[in-house]
Scaffold this motif. Structure first.
Motif, PDB file in Angstrom:
ATOM      1  N   SER A  20       0.813  -1.213   0.000  1.00 45.74           N
ATOM      2  CA  SER A  20       0.000   0.000   0.000  1.00 45.74           C
ATOM      3  C   SER A  20       0.846   1.262   0.000  1.00 45.74           C
ATOM      4  O   SER A  20       0.392   2.307  -0.444  1.00 45.74           O
ATOM      5  CB  SER A  20      -0.932   0.001   1.212  1.00 45.74           C
ATOM      6  N   THR A  30      -5.462   8.254   0.213  1.00 46.57           N
ATOM      7  CA  THR A  30      -6.514   7.451   0.835  1.00 46.57           C
ATOM      8  C   THR A  30      -6.227   5.973   0.680  1.00 46.57           C
ATOM      9  O   THR A  30      -6.360   5.193   1.604  1.00 46.57           O
ATOM     10  CB  THR A  30      -7.881   7.783   0.197  1.00 46.57           C
ATOM     11  N   ASN A  31      -5.814   5.578  -0.515  1.00 41.67           N
ATOM     12  CA  ASN A  31      -5.550   4.174  -0.802  1.00 41.67           C
ATOM     13  C   ASN A  31      -4.484   3.578   0.106  1.00 41.67           C
ATOM     14  O   ASN A  31      -4.715   2.544   0.720  1.00 41.67           O
ATOM     15  CB  ASN A  31      -5.183   4.020  -2.275  1.00 41.67           C
ATOM     16  N   TRP A  33      -3.371   4.391   3.118  1.00 42.59           N
ATOM     17  CA  TRP A  33      -3.749   4.278   4.524  1.00 42.59           C
ATOM     18  C   TRP A  33      -4.871   3.277   4.718  1.00 42.59           C
ATOM     19  O   TRP A  33      -4.878   2.530   5.701  1.00 42.59           O
ATOM     20  CB  TRP A  33      -4.119   5.643   5.092  1.00 42.59           C
ATOM     21  N   ASN A  34      -5.790   3.224   3.800  1.00 38.48           N
ATOM     22  CA  ASN A  34      -6.863   2.233   3.874  1.00 38.48           C
ATOM     23  C   ASN A  34      -6.288   0.825   3.739  1.00 38.48           C
ATOM     24  O   ASN A  34      -6.591  -0.065   4.527  1.00 38.48           O
ATOM     25  CB  ASN A  34      -7.897   2.492   2.781  1.00 38.48           C
ATOM     26  N   ASP A  35      -5.447   0.623   2.740  1.00 35.79           N
ATOM     27  CA  ASP A  35      -4.838  -0.692   2.524  1.00 35.79           C
ATOM     28  C   ASP A  35      -3.925  -1.079   3.681  1.00 35.79           C
ATOM     29  O   ASP A  35      -3.872  -2.239   4.081  1.00 35.79           O
ATOM     30  CB  ASP A  35      -4.050  -0.712   1.216  1.00 35.79           C
ATOM     31  N   VAL A  38      -6.302  -2.174   6.620  1.00 37.70           N
ATOM     32  CA  VAL A  38      -6.940  -3.469   6.347  1.00 37.70           C
ATOM     33  C   VAL A  38      -5.885  -4.577   6.332  1.00 37.70           C
ATOM     34  O   VAL A  38      -6.097  -5.656   6.894  1.00 37.70           O
ATOM     35  CB  VAL A  38      -7.743  -3.442   5.032  1.00 37.70           C
ATOM     36  N   TRP A  68     -14.757  -5.183   1.922  1.00 33.44           N
ATOM     37  CA  TRP A  68     -14.464  -3.752   1.900  1.00 33.44           C
ATOM     38  C   TRP A  68     -13.286  -3.464   0.966  1.00 33.44           C
ATOM     39  O   TRP A  68     -13.303  -2.511   0.197  1.00 33.44           O
ATOM     40  CB  TRP A  68     -14.172  -3.225   3.297  1.00 33.44           C
ATOM     41  N   THR A  72     -13.632  -0.887  -2.093  1.00 28.93           N
ATOM     42  CA  THR A  72     -13.023   0.411  -1.806  1.00 28.93           C
ATOM     43  C   THR A  72     -12.683   1.230  -3.050  1.00 28.93           C
ATOM     44  O   THR A  72     -12.981   2.424  -3.082  1.00 28.93           O
ATOM     45  CB  THR A  72     -11.766   0.250  -0.932  1.00 28.93           C
ATOM     46  N   VAL A  76     -14.438   4.801  -2.829  1.00 27.06           N
ATOM     47  CA  VAL A  76     -13.565   5.953  -2.628  1.00 27.06           C
ATOM     48  C   VAL A  76     -13.294   6.675  -3.951  1.00 27.06           C
ATOM     49  O   VAL A  76     -13.066   7.868  -3.971  1.00 27.06           O
ATOM     50  CB  VAL A  76     -12.251   5.520  -1.941  1.00 27.06           C
ATOM     51  N   ASP A  90      -5.930  -4.027  -4.935  1.00 30.59           N
ATOM     52  CA  ASP A  90      -7.010  -4.134  -3.946  1.00 30.59           C
ATOM     53  C   ASP A  90      -8.005  -5.231  -4.307  1.00 30.59           C
ATOM     54  O   ASP A  90      -8.410  -6.019  -3.448  1.00 30.59           O
ATOM     55  CB  ASP A  90      -7.753  -2.807  -3.819  1.00 30.59           C
TER      56      ASP A  90
END
Length: 115
Positions: A20, A30-31, A33-35, A38, A68, A72, A76, A90
């Motif tokens: 990520s 965003t990608n 931190w989200n990845d 998770v 999710w 995502t 997003v 993802d």
């Protein structure tokens, strides 16, 4: 069989958390931190189950995390062409994590263990 699923879940989580911060970092924050979040959750769930068996009851929690992860990019909105590698990562990683989560639940039911 559950140990294999746990080990693969751990590996998928580590891959997601590390990738990520290297895939498409310059396009969107965003990608990663989200990845990363998770991926860390998946790695912790896999490792806790693998090491002590404590996390086996959390197999169902892996399913919404994976779902999710798959959705995502669309929620997003980073499905644009410059973000294609992050989107692909993802979706593919989410599909693998989803299949591992479902396999774990089914294996626990098959062996008569409480899910």
């Amino acid at each position: 069989m559950l140990a294999v699923i746990d080990g693969l879940t751990f590996a998928v989580g580590v891959w997601l958390a590390l990738s990520s911060f290297t895939i498409d970092l310059d396009h969107d924050f965003t990608n990663p931190w989200n990845d990363g979040l998770v991926g860390t959750c998946l790695a912790v769930l896999g490792a806790s189950s693998l090491i002590s068996g404590v996390g086996h009851g959390w197999f169902p929690a892996r399913i919404p995390l994976a779902a999710w992860l798959i959705t995502t990019p669309f929620v997003v909105g980073y499905t644009d062409t410059p973000m294609a590698s992050g989107t692909t990562n993802d979706i593919v990683t989410g599909a693998i994590a989803l299949s591992l989560g479902l396999s774990g639940v089914l294996e626990r039911k098959r062996t008569g263990r409480r899910v």
